[in-house]
Design a protein around this motif. Structure first.
Motif, mmCIF file in Angstrom:
data_model
loop_
_atom_site.group_PDB
_atom_site.id
_atom_site.type_symbol
_atom_site.label_atom_id
_atom_site.label_comp_id
_atom_site.label_asym_id
_atom_site.label_seq_id
_atom_site.Cartn_x
_atom_site.Cartn_y
_atom_site.Cartn_z
ATOM 1 N N THR A 1 33.318 45.348 42.485
ATOM 2 C CA THR A 1 34.082 44.690 41.428
ATOM 3 C C THR A 1 35.108 43.743 42.025
ATOM 4 O O THR A 1 35.280 42.608 41.550
ATOM 5 N N ALA A 2 35.783 44.185 43.070
ATOM 6 C CA ALA A 2 36.758 43.325 43.746
ATOM 7 C C ALA A 2 36.066 42.104 44.350
ATOM 8 O O ALA A 2 36.596 40.977 44.284
ATOM 9 N N GLU A 3 34.899 42.304 44.936
ATOM 10 C CA GLU A 3 34.156 41.183 45.516
ATOM 11 C C GLU A 3 33.737 40.188 44.442
ATOM 12 O O GLU A 3 33.759 38.966 44.670
ATOM 13 N N LEU A 4 33.385 40.696 43.269
ATOM 14 C CA LEU A 4 33.046 39.814 42.146
ATOM 15 C C LEU A 4 34.247 38.957 41.764
ATOM 16 O O LEU A 4 34.136 37.739 41.603
ATOM 17 N N HIS A 5 35.398 39.568 41.655
ATOM 18 C CA HIS A 5 36.599 38.829 41.248
ATOM 19 C C HIS A 5 37.066 37.862 42.327
ATOM 20 O O HIS A 5 37.577 36.782 42.019
ATOM 21 N N ARG A 6 36.883 38.209 43.583
ATOM 22 C CA ARG A 6 37.197 37.280 44.663
ATOM 23 C C ARG A 6 36.249 36.071 44.594
ATOM 24 O O ARG A 6 36.676 34.931 44.817
ATOM 25 N N ALA B 1 41.581 39.193 35.481
ATOM 26 C CA ALA B 1 40.506 40.109 35.864
ATOM 27 C C ALA B 1 40.916 41.563 35.684
ATOM 28 O O ALA B 1 40.065 42.452 35.674
ATOM 29 N N PHE B 2 42.212 41.820 35.521
ATOM 30 C CA PHE B 2 42.644 43.193 35.251
ATOM 31 C C PHE B 2 42.094 43.691 33.915
ATOM 32 O O PHE B 2 42.013 44.894 33.675
ATOM 33 N N GLU C 1 39.079 43.446 33.113
ATOM 34 C CA GLU C 1 37.815 44.086 33.470
ATOM 35 C C GLU C 1 38.040 45.386 34.239
ATOM 36 O O GLU C 1 37.254 46.333 34.116
ATOM 37 N N VAL C 2 39.103 45.435 35.019
ATOM 38 C CA VAL C 2 39.463 46.684 35.687
ATOM 39 C C VAL C 2 39.750 47.741 34.623
ATOM 40 O O VAL C 2 39.256 48.876 34.694
ATOM 41 N N ALA C 3 40.527 47.362 33.611
ATOM 42 C CA ALA C 3 40.837 48.290 32.526
ATOM 43 C C ALA C 3 39.573 48.690 31.771
ATOM 44 O O ALA C 3 39.413 49.854 31.374
ATOM 45 N N GLY C 4 38.672 47.728 31.577
ATOM 46 C CA GLY C 4 37.423 48.020 30.884
ATOM 47 C C GLY C 4 36.585 49.050 31.618
ATOM 48 O O GLY C 4 35.977 49.935 31.009
ATOM 49 N N ARG D 1 44.061 35.816 41.992
ATOM 50 C CA ARG D 1 44.198 36.289 40.624
ATOM 51 C C ARG D 1 44.989 37.589 40.528
ATOM 52 O O ARG D 1 45.277 38.079 39.450
ATOM 53 N N CYS D 2 45.322 38.186 41.687
ATOM 54 C CA CYS D 2 46.052 39.453 41.733
ATOM 55 C C CYS D 2 47.531 39.189 41.933
ATOM 56 O O CYS D 2 47.884 38.337 42.743
#
Length: 208
Positions: free
Chosen positions: A13-18, A139-140, A142-145, A200-201
């Motif tokens: 997931t982190a790699e996707l957001h990066r 993108a958080f 999606e983390v929450a999702g 984005r973080c």
């Protein structure tokens, strides 16, 4: 083994957001600062969702049986606290950026193969307009999702067992909730370890 797989999911997931943040020369993918108007818009949407959720819980409180009734009863009195927290989060400056995101991210959007994860279905939420699905966001979201998806998984298992064992929810909910917490903790730890200094973080995680 399942927790280790969840750590892998956090990393993917982190790699996707990066990846979504790595094309600064492409306007559709270039990270943009999160502005106060974004926070206001997101807070308004989340407030609406929260009010709708509490309305459903109030209706269920009239028909639900134990132990669900006990859980609902512990949440309903916290409505004002929840809405106040949303308003508080919407205020102040945030250092993160908004980018393109998957748009409909949960456990149903990943495939498992050879102990790894493949993320699928990038069309976004079908009920939203194309402009909304192409819009940039945190993108958080999606983390929450995904954290919510672990909660769904725990409850789905409990309800499935309750169809055959009347006391399944009361008897097994502590086990299911322990799994949910372990899954969420492992996912978050792996995600933040892998996302690093992604634009984005927030530079300060407390901003997230």
């Amino acid at each position: 083994v399942y927790i280790e797989q969840i750590r892998t999911l956090g990393r993917r997931t982190a790699e996707l957001h990066r990846a979504f943040s790595s094309v600064p020369t492409e306007p559709d993918f270039e990270p943009e600062p999160i502005e106060s108007k974004d926070m206001e818009m997101w807070a308004k949407a989340v407030t609406g969702q929260s009010n709708a959720a509490f309305t459903v819980l109030e209706a269920l409180s009239r028909t639900a049986e134990e132990p669900l009734l006990e859980l609902i009863g512990s949440i309903l009195p916290r409505k004002k606290e929840c809405l106040a927290a949303i308003r508080k989060l919407a205020k102040g400056k945030i250092s993160a950026s908004k980018t393109r995101i998957h748009g409909d991210y949960h456990l149903g959007q990943v495939l498992v193969a050879e102990n790894d994860f493949y993320i699928i279905d990038f069309e976004g939420e079908p009920r939203r307009s194309l402009a909304e699905r192409r819009g940039k966001s945190s993108a958080f979201k999606e983390v929450a999702g995904m954290l919510r998806s672990f909660d769904y998984a725990a409850w789905s298992a409990l309800f499935a067992l309750a169809e055959h064992e009347a006391d399944a929810i009361a008897r097994l909910s502590p086990v299911a909730f322990d799994w949910r917490q372990a899954a969420q903790d492992s996912f978050l730890a792996s995600y933040f370890e892998a996302v690093g200094d992604c634009a984005r973080c927030p530079a300060d995680r407390a901003d997230g």
